[in-house]
Design a protein around this motif. Sequence first.
Motif, PDB file in Angstrom:
ATOM      1  N   VAL A  26      -4.266  49.293  76.378  1.00 47.38           N
ATOM      2  CA  VAL A  26      -4.747  49.918  75.158  1.00 47.38           C
ATOM      3  C   VAL A  26      -5.341  51.272  75.528  1.00 47.38           C
ATOM      4  CG1 VAL A  26      -6.320  49.704  73.196  1.00 47.38           C
ATOM      5  CG2 VAL A  26      -5.260  47.658  74.170  1.00 47.38           C
ATOM      6  N   LEU A  27      -4.826  52.339  74.905  1.00 49.31           N
ATOM      7  CA  LEU A  27      -5.295  53.695  75.180  1.00 49.31           C
ATOM      8  C   LEU A  27      -6.002  54.260  73.958  1.00 49.31           C
ATOM      9  CD1 LEU A  27      -2.030  55.018  76.853  1.00 49.31           C
ATOM     10  CD2 LEU A  27      -4.064  54.162  78.001  1.00 49.31           C
ATOM     11  N   ASN A  28      -7.064  54.985  74.179  1.00 51.96           N
ATOM     12  CA  ASN A  28      -7.817  55.603  73.101  1.00 51.96           C
ATOM     13  C   ASN A  28      -7.237  56.991  72.824  1.00 51.96           C
ATOM     14  OD1 ASN A  28      -9.655  56.661  71.328  1.00 51.96           O
ATOM     15  ND2 ASN A  28     -11.458  56.013  72.496  1.00 51.96           N
ATOM     16  N   ILE A  29      -6.573  57.156  71.699  1.00 49.50           N
ATOM     17  CA  ILE A  29      -5.891  58.410  71.380  1.00 49.50           C
ATOM     18  C   ILE A  29      -6.860  59.550  71.061  1.00 49.50           C
ATOM     19  CG2 ILE A  29      -5.621  57.973  68.906  1.00 49.50           C
ATOM     20  CD1 ILE A  29      -2.799  59.174  69.187  1.00 49.50           C
ATOM     21  N   ARG A  30      -8.049  59.232  70.629  1.00 53.15           N
ATOM     22  CA  ARG A  30      -9.010  60.282  70.259  1.00 53.15           C
ATOM     23  C   ARG A  30      -9.462  61.104  71.453  1.00 53.15           C
ATOM     24  NH1 ARG A  30     -12.961  56.525  67.215  1.00 53.15           N
ATOM     25  NH2 ARG A  30     -11.598  54.980  68.079  1.00 53.15           N
ATOM     26  N   GLU A  31      -9.469  60.516  72.626  1.00 57.39           N
ATOM     27  CA  GLU A  31      -9.974  61.225  73.795  1.00 57.39           C
ATOM     28  C   GLU A  31      -8.945  62.162  74.407  1.00 57.39           C
ATOM     29  OE1 GLU A  31     -12.166  59.032  76.594  1.00 57.39           O
ATOM     30  OE2 GLU A  31     -13.185  57.840  75.098  1.00 57.39           O
ATOM     31  N   ASN A  32      -7.657  61.839  74.337  1.00 59.18           N
ATOM     32  CA  ASN A  32      -6.640  62.696  74.923  1.00 59.18           C
ATOM     33  C   ASN A  32      -5.289  62.454  74.261  1.00 59.18           C
ATOM     34  OD1 ASN A  32      -5.054  64.339  76.493  1.00 59.18           O
ATOM     35  ND2 ASN A  32      -5.967  63.678  78.418  1.00 59.18           N
ATOM     36  N   PRO A  33      -5.064  63.029  73.094  1.00 55.44           N
ATOM     37  CA  PRO A  33      -3.799  62.800  72.393  1.00 55.44           C
ATOM     38  C   PRO A  33      -2.587  63.346  73.152  1.00 55.44           C
ATOM     39  CG  PRO A  33      -5.109  64.447  71.246  1.00 55.44           C
ATOM     40  CD  PRO A  33      -5.964  63.883  72.327  1.00 55.44           C
ATOM     41  N   GLU A  34      -2.754  64.389  73.953  1.00 53.48           N
ATOM     42  CA  GLU A  34      -1.627  64.951  74.708  1.00 53.48           C
ATOM     43  C   GLU A  34      -1.099  63.953  75.746  1.00 53.48           C
ATOM     44  OE1 GLU A  34       1.441  67.162  75.498  1.00 53.48           O
ATOM     45  OE2 GLU A  34       0.021  67.658  73.895  1.00 53.48           O
ATOM     46  N   GLU A  35      -1.989  63.202  76.343  1.00 45.29           N
ATOM     47  CA  GLU A  35      -1.569  62.184  77.311  1.00 45.29           C
ATOM     48  C   GLU A  35      -0.767  61.084  76.617  1.00 45.29           C
ATOM     49  OE1 GLU A  35      -1.063  60.595  81.060  1.00 45.29           O
ATOM     50  OE2 GLU A  35      -1.969  62.512  80.530  1.00 45.29           O
TER      51      GLU A  35
END
Length: 89
Positions: A26-35
């Motif tokens: 699970v990745l948090n998109i708010r912290e690094n959407p480019e990743e």
Amino acid sequence: MIASNQQNKIDFDAKGKRVIITTQKVLNIRENPEEIRKIYRNRLRAIIEQVKALKSEAEEIKEKLALIEKIEGAESISPAPELSQSSSA
């Protein structure tokens, strides 16, 4: 840095005599959407490469099936002579 949470689930399939390991990340998109975009682009690229490879394999199979059909059709009309009969020395 992407905040991630990785979870592993292990199941045993007694009937098939195999272990099934499922990994979920699970990745948090708010912290690094480019990743996240990079991850999706890489996955899309891999899928496209798989599809191209499968398409190529499918074309080869179609050619082989057509050749088999052609050979079977020719054999049903007139059987090919055996090697011992075709040599004239």
